[in-house]
Design a protein around this motif. Structure first.
Motif, PDB file in Angstrom:
ATOM      1  N   ALA A   1     -12.622  16.809  -1.594  1.00  9.15           N
ATOM      2  CA  ALA A   1     -11.266  17.612  -1.826  1.00  9.15           C
ATOM      3  C   ALA A   1     -10.224  17.096  -1.005  1.00  9.15           C
ATOM      4  CB  ALA A   1     -11.597  18.881  -1.907  1.00  9.15           C
ATOM      5  N   LEU A   2     -10.202  17.259  -0.055  1.00 13.02           N
ATOM      6  CA  LEU A   2      -9.413  17.107   1.281  1.00 13.02           C
ATOM      7  C   LEU A   2      -8.599  16.104   2.042  1.00 13.02           C
ATOM      8  CD1 LEU A   2     -10.965  20.725   3.383  1.00 13.02           C
ATOM      9  CD2 LEU A   2      -9.594  20.231   1.582  1.00 13.02           C
ATOM     10  N   ALA A   3      -9.937  14.921   1.909  1.00 14.80           N
ATOM     11  CA  ALA A   3      -9.263  13.968   2.614  1.00 14.80           C
ATOM     12  C   ALA A   3      -8.204  13.457   2.442  1.00 14.80           C
ATOM     13  CB  ALA A   3     -10.402  12.735   2.714  1.00 14.80           C
ATOM     14  N   GLY A   4      -7.072  13.247   2.964  1.00 11.29           N
ATOM     15  CA  GLY A   4      -5.872  12.931   2.334  1.00 11.29           C
ATOM     16  C   GLY A   4      -4.771  13.712   2.697  1.00 11.29           C
ATOM     17  N   LYS A   5      -5.519  14.796   2.013  1.00  8.42           N
ATOM     18  CA  LYS A   5      -4.519  15.964   1.347  1.00  8.42           C
ATOM     19  C   LYS A   5      -3.231  16.028   2.695  1.00  8.42           C
ATOM     20  CE  LYS A   5      -5.655  16.222  -3.203  1.00  8.42           C
ATOM     21  NZ  LYS A   5      -7.179  15.745  -2.519  1.00  8.42           N
ATOM     22  N   THR A   6      -2.029  17.166   2.039  1.00 12.55           N
ATOM     23  CA  THR A   6      -1.269  16.839   3.146  1.00 12.55           C
ATOM     24  C   THR A   6      -1.057  17.966   3.320  1.00 12.55           C
ATOM     25  OG1 THR A   6       0.785  16.468   1.874  1.00 12.55           O
ATOM     26  CG2 THR A   6       0.317  14.600   3.390  1.00 12.55           C
ATOM     27  N   PHE A   7      -0.551  18.910   4.002  1.00 11.06           N
ATOM     28  CA  PHE A   7      -0.010  20.087   4.558  1.00 11.06           C
ATOM     29  C   PHE A   7       0.741  20.740   5.063  1.00 11.06           C
ATOM     30  CE2 PHE A   7      -2.514  19.893   8.245  1.00 11.06           C
ATOM     31  CZ  PHE A   7      -2.158  20.516   8.929  1.00 11.06           C
TER      32      PHE A   7
ATOM     33  N   ILE B   1       4.426  21.522  13.382  1.00 11.87           N
ATOM     34  CA  ILE B   1       5.505  20.240  13.843  1.00 11.87           C
ATOM     35  C   ILE B   1       4.533  19.516  14.097  1.00 11.87           C
ATOM     36  CG2 ILE B   1       7.922  21.057  12.974  1.00 11.87           C
ATOM     37  CD1 ILE B   1       8.263  20.136  15.415  1.00 11.87           C
ATOM     38  N   LEU B   2       3.891  19.576  15.526  1.00 14.03           N
ATOM     39  CA  LEU B   2       3.082  19.024  16.021  1.00 14.03           C
ATOM     40  C   LEU B   2       1.621  18.423  15.392  1.00 14.03           C
ATOM     41  CD1 LEU B   2       4.339  19.614  19.499  1.00 14.03           C
ATOM     42  CD2 LEU B   2       5.050  17.696  18.141  1.00 14.03           C
TER      43      LEU B   2
ATOM     44  N   LEU C   1      -1.278  16.405   8.462  1.00 17.76           N
ATOM     45  CA  LEU C   1       0.071  16.856   7.958  1.00 17.76           C
ATOM     46  C   LEU C   1       1.181  16.402   7.970  1.00 17.76           C
ATOM     47  CD1 LEU C   1       1.604  20.251   9.878  1.00 17.76           C
ATOM     48  CD2 LEU C   1       2.168  18.955  11.633  1.00 17.76           C
ATOM     49  N   SER C   2       1.977  16.731   6.607  1.00 21.11           N
ATOM     50  CA  SER C   2       3.283  16.464   6.096  1.00 21.11           C
ATOM     51  C   SER C   2       4.087  15.725   7.135  1.00 21.11           C
ATOM     52  CB  SER C   2       3.897  17.322   5.557  1.00 21.11           C
ATOM     53  OG  SER C   2       5.260  17.118   4.545  1.00 21.11           O
ATOM     54  N   ASP C   3       4.128  14.557   7.126  1.00 23.93           N
ATOM     55  CA  ASP C   3       5.610  13.954   7.310  1.00 23.93           C
ATOM     56  C   ASP C   3       7.229  14.570   7.376  1.00 23.93           C
ATOM     57  OD1 ASP C   3       4.085  12.006   7.802  1.00 23.93           O
ATOM     58  OD2 ASP C   3       4.512  10.464   6.529  1.00 23.93           O
ATOM     59  N   LYS C   4       7.632  15.312   6.409  1.00 20.76           N
ATOM     60  CA  LYS C   4       8.410  16.137   6.066  1.00 20.76           C
ATOM     61  C   LYS C   4       8.546  17.016   7.302  1.00 20.76           C
ATOM     62  CE  LYS C   4       8.726  16.283   1.356  1.00 20.76           C
ATOM     63  NZ  LYS C   4       8.380  17.677   0.079  1.00 20.76           N
ATOM     64  N   VAL C   5       7.977  18.076   7.934  1.00 20.21           N
ATOM     65  CA  VAL C   5       7.847  18.320   8.770  1.00 20.21           C
ATOM     66  C   VAL C   5       7.650  18.134  10.551  1.00 20.21           C
ATOM     67  CG1 VAL C   5       7.345  20.833   7.594  1.00 20.21           C
ATOM     68  CG2 VAL C   5       5.175  18.981   8.468  1.00 20.21           C
TER      69      VAL C   5
ATOM     70  N   LEU D   1       8.477  22.737   3.514  1.00 17.73           N
ATOM     71  CA  LEU D   1       7.170  22.829   3.401  1.00 17.73           C
ATOM     72  C   LEU D   1       6.673  22.438   2.511  1.00 17.73           C
ATOM     73  CD1 LEU D   1       8.304  26.651   4.001  1.00 17.73           C
ATOM     74  CD2 LEU D   1       8.572  24.924   5.545  1.00 17.73           C
ATOM     75  N   ASP D   2       6.894  21.833   0.858  1.00 21.88           N
ATOM     76  CA  ASP D   2       6.467  21.394   0.354  1.00 21.88           C
ATOM     77  C   ASP D   2       5.175  20.461   0.735  1.00 21.88           C
ATOM     78  OD1 ASP D   2       5.506  21.502  -2.627  1.00 21.88           O
ATOM     79  OD2 ASP D   2       6.528  19.563  -2.866  1.00 21.88           O
ATOM     80  N   ALA D   3       4.044  20.287   0.293  1.00 24.22           N
ATOM     81  CA  ALA D   3       2.955  19.552   0.157  1.00 24.22           C
ATOM     82  C   ALA D   3       1.716  19.359  -0.463  1.00 24.22           C
ATOM     83  CB  ALA D   3       2.593  19.838   2.009  1.00 24.22           C
ATOM     84  N   ASP D   4       0.670  18.806  -0.551  1.00 25.63           N
ATOM     85  CA  ASP D   4      -0.288  18.604  -1.070  1.00 25.63           C
ATOM     86  C   ASP D   4      -0.459  20.581  -0.830  1.00 25.63           C
ATOM     87  OD1 ASP D   4      -0.243  16.576  -1.969  1.00 25.63           O
ATOM     88  OD2 ASP D   4      -1.316  16.058  -0.879  1.00 25.63           O
ATOM     89  N   ILE D   5      -0.686  20.769   0.309  1.00 20.04           N
ATOM     90  CA  ILE D   5      -1.186  21.456   0.784  1.00 20.04           C
ATOM     91  C   ILE D   5      -0.405  22.529   1.188  1.00 20.04           C
ATOM     92  CG2 ILE D   5      -3.248  23.869   0.816  1.00 20.04           C
ATOM     93  CD1 ILE D   5      -5.208  21.746   0.708  1.00 20.04           C
ATOM     94  N   VAL D   6       0.434  23.939   0.739  1.00 20.03           N
ATOM     95  CA  VAL D   6       1.262  25.264   2.135  1.00 20.03           C
ATOM     96  C   VAL D   6       0.248  26.249   1.825  1.00 20.03           C
ATOM     97  CG1 VAL D   6       3.348  26.362   1.007  1.00 20.03           C
ATOM     98  CG2 VAL D   6       3.434  24.217  -0.268  1.00 20.03           C
TER      99      VAL D   6
END
Length: 351
Positions: A215-221, A236-237, A253-257, A279-284
């Motif tokens: 369920a979780l592997a590779g999901k961004t947040f 951001i870190l 952690l999302s590359d956007k942040v 802030l958007d990602a697979d999981i917010v």
């Protein structure tokens, strides 16, 4: 293994700022530098057993703020750190004679500590601007645990004049939860028990990761909160304590942040309302101190329009749950896993 925030930010405020971007603020008021909560009934420390546990006394331990010299196994322990000194002492079966209150919690004691105490009470040292040195000396401690104190650079000389005081090893913002548990265990004469606790918690993290890998592997947040000015502050870190725990569960952690410039406290970026889409990602994920904050964020049109929020891949956390991730210990991490993993799995199913 999960580590504390290793940002190397200027001491002493880097970790204390996890849930506020302008200082202690509403969330952490009452901790290291300001007022306390009501005082609970006192009880003597539960001394470490005289057998096992890697005693090794007399003992000298080096620390960033100075040495700790213990001639015998401590019997009367006082904790003055943010939360984790108390966590680790109680985890090892040593109930301090007194502690500085954790004012983020109504009782002054984190729920994961209360569960371990099983109804036992610990005196809470009320104070406003400075540690209550007079109250501490009246308790006649033979060890003061201060590995989680954000004012120890200023307080160490006064504390160590009262009783042997245990400092963090390198920096309060850099010592890992494993390091803190090991240091506290050694000072209490319970090194073996501390090692077992660290191994048990590490195994629990790995178990949660393995069980939920699909369920979780590779999901961004992304993981955010409102700072003292009411603006969005987002992690951001990847070295942030919360981000590391989530990474050990397989999230990223999302590359956007991670590309955002740091603003305010170490490891955070302030996101303008018009840039909420970052802030958007697979999981917010979002942490709230109160219902008003939650209503403000969730009522914002731009937040409502985030794809993750629209599809239900949004996790709202109460402050105590967020703190259990942000300030990890051998007691708080299992609490965090039990509270957060089911929410993450549910959100990941909608990613």
């Amino acid at each position: 293994m999960v580590h504390n925030n290793g940002t190397g930010a200027a001491r002493p405020l880097s970790r204390r700022f996890f849930l506020t971007a302008t200082g202690i603020g509403a969330l952490t008021a009452g901790l290291a530098a300001c007022g306390g909560t009501s005082t609970s009934g006192s009880s003597p420390s539960s001394p470490a057993p005289t057998s096992g546990g890697g005693g090794g006394f007399p003992l000298t331990m080096e620390g960033a703020e100075g040495k700790t010299v213990l001639t015998a196994r401590p019997q009367r322990v006082v904790t003055v750190g943010f939360m984790r000194d108390l966590d680790e002492a109680v985890s090892l079966g040593v109930n301090p004679v007194a502690t500085t209150p954790a004012s983020n919690f109504d009782s002054g004691i984190p729920p994961w500590v209360e569960a371990k105490l099983g109804g036992a009470k610990i005196e809470q040292l009320e104070f406003e601007d400075k540690l209550p040195f007079e109250k501490i000396v009246a308790l006649t401690p033979d060890l003061i645990l201060a590995t989680d104190s954000y004012t120890l650079a200023d307080d160490f000389a006064n504390l160590t004049a009262l009783a042997p005081t245990l400092s963090y090893e390198k920096d309060v913002a850099e010592d890992t939860w494993q390091t803190r548990a090991t240091r506290v265990g050694k000072a209490l004469g319970k090194s073996d028990e501390a090692e077992k606790a660290v191994k048990a918690v590490t195994a629990k993290i790995e178990e949660a990761k393995t069980k939920n890998q699909a369920a979780l592997a590779g999901k961004t947040f992304t993981f955010s909160l409102l700072n003292g000015e009411g603006a969005i502050a987002t992690v951001i870190l990847p070295t942030d304590a919360s981000a590391q725990l989530l990474a050990h569960l397989g999230l990223k952690l999302s590359d956007k942040v991670t590309k955002l410039p740091q603003a305010g406290p170490a490891g955070r970026a302030v996101v303008a309302t018009e840039n909420t889409d970052l802030l958007d990602a697979d999981i917010v994920m979002f942490s709230f101190r109160n219902a008003e904050e939650r209503a403000k964020v969730e009522g914002d049109r731009l937040f409502q329009n985030l794809p993750a929020v629209k599809r239900g891949a949004y996790v709202a956390l109460e402050v105590e749950t967020a703190l259990s991730m942000a300030f990890p210990s051998t007691l708080s991490i299992p609490y965090a896993l039990d509270k957060i993993v089911p929410l993450l799995v549910q959100a990941a199913g909608k990613a």
